[in-house]
Design an enzyme around this catalytic site. Sequence first.
Site, PDB file in Angstrom:
ATOM      1  N   HIS A   1      -4.044   1.353   7.908  1.00 48.54           N
ATOM      2  CA  HIS A   1      -2.694   1.926   7.851  1.00 48.54           C
ATOM      3  C   HIS A   1      -2.633   3.088   6.849  1.00 48.54           C
ATOM      4  CE1 HIS A   1       1.858   1.347   7.758  1.00 48.54           C
ATOM      5  NE2 HIS A   1       1.634   2.106   6.708  1.00 48.54           N
ATOM      6  N   GLU A   2      -3.173   2.846   5.643  1.00 53.37           N
ATOM      7  CA  GLU A   2      -3.060   3.868   4.587  1.00 53.37           C
ATOM      8  C   GLU A   2      -3.958   5.067   4.876  1.00 53.37           C
ATOM      9  OE1 GLU A   2      -0.598   3.571   2.769  1.00 53.37           O
ATOM     10  OE2 GLU A   2      -0.230   1.434   3.062  1.00 53.37           O
TER      11      GLU A   2
ATOM     12  N   GLN B   1       3.078   9.946   1.177  1.00 56.91           N
ATOM     13  CA  GLN B   1       4.362   9.233   1.170  1.00 56.91           C
ATOM     14  C   GLN B   1       5.203   9.591  -0.048  1.00 56.91           C
ATOM     15  OE1 GLN B   1       2.463   5.202   2.102  1.00 56.91           O
ATOM     16  NE2 GLN B   1       4.456   5.062   3.080  1.00 56.91           N
TER      17      GLN B   1
ATOM     18  N   HIS C   1      -2.390   7.425   7.169  1.00 57.60           N
ATOM     19  CA  HIS C   1      -1.427   8.319   6.517  1.00 57.60           C
ATOM     20  C   HIS C   1      -2.091   9.621   6.067  1.00 57.60           C
ATOM     21  CE1 HIS C   1       2.457   6.352   6.114  1.00 57.60           C
ATOM     22  NE2 HIS C   1       1.915   5.226   5.676  1.00 57.60           N
TER      23      HIS C   1
ATOM     24  N   GLY D   1       0.837  -1.189   0.000  1.00 57.12           N
ATOM     25  CA  GLY D   1       0.000   0.000   0.000  1.00 57.12           C
ATOM     26  C   GLY D   1       0.871   1.238   0.000  1.00 57.12           C
TER      27      GLY D   1
ATOM     28  N   CYS E   1       6.169  -0.136   7.049  1.00 51.56           N
ATOM     29  CA  CYS E   1       5.775   1.025   6.240  1.00 51.56           C
ATOM     30  C   CYS E   1       6.953   1.427   5.373  1.00 51.56           C
ATOM     31  CB  CYS E   1       5.390   2.169   7.169  1.00 51.56           C
ATOM     32  SG  CYS E   1       4.928   3.685   6.318  1.00 51.56           S
ATOM     33  N   LEU E   2       6.682   1.731   4.099  1.00 53.92           N
ATOM     34  CA  LEU E   2       7.756   2.152   3.198  1.00 53.92           C
ATOM     35  C   LEU E   2       8.433   3.428   3.694  1.00 53.92           C
ATOM     36  CD1 LEU E   2       6.007   1.464  -0.209  1.00 53.92           C
ATOM     37  CD2 LEU E   2       7.854   0.131   0.821  1.00 53.92           C
TER      38      LEU E   2
HETATM   39 ZN    ZN Z   1       2.799   3.378   5.594  1.00 53.71          ZN
END
Ligand code: ZN
Length: 158
Positions: free
Chosen positions: A131-132, A51, A135, A46, A89-90
């Site tokens: 999670h997304e 991000q 963000h 995701g 998480c990226l």
């Molecule tokens: Zn993330």
Amino acid sequence: MAIRNVREIGEPVLNKRCKEVTEVTERTLELIDDMFETMYETNGVGLAAPQVGILKRIVVIDVTGEDPILLINPVIMETSGEQTGNEGCLSVPGKAGVVTRPYYVKVKAYDENLEPFEIEGTELLARAFCHEIDHLDGHLYVEKVEGELFDVEAEEEE
Ligand code: ZN
């Protein structure tokens, strides 16, 4: 399409509330394509627009590698149950931590034509929705970690 630079924890853009999308322009479509490409290239499941430095309420998710999901202006409508597991998480490279999320999540969102739809998920997909969408409100999973972050191979991050 292009790979975009993924912003990392500590960069202020990750802690801001993103704006609603009110029209989908050519630039928006390009952003969406780039977000999918960046997510696949980095082996994420995701990716949220902040991000890649864009404060818009846009999320891409694919938990299987074959089921791309685009969420514009997503809102969680319903949750149930609980799951506790590892999350990464990226934007927090090389780390993971234990987070408790709902087991089931129903989301209302809009597609690239700004047509509304609803989508449900359990397990990893439910976790990815939470999670997304976090963000988009400037929250990272590290705020919710039970215990300490630990080091991982950079393979299955969100
Ligand atoms: Zn993330």
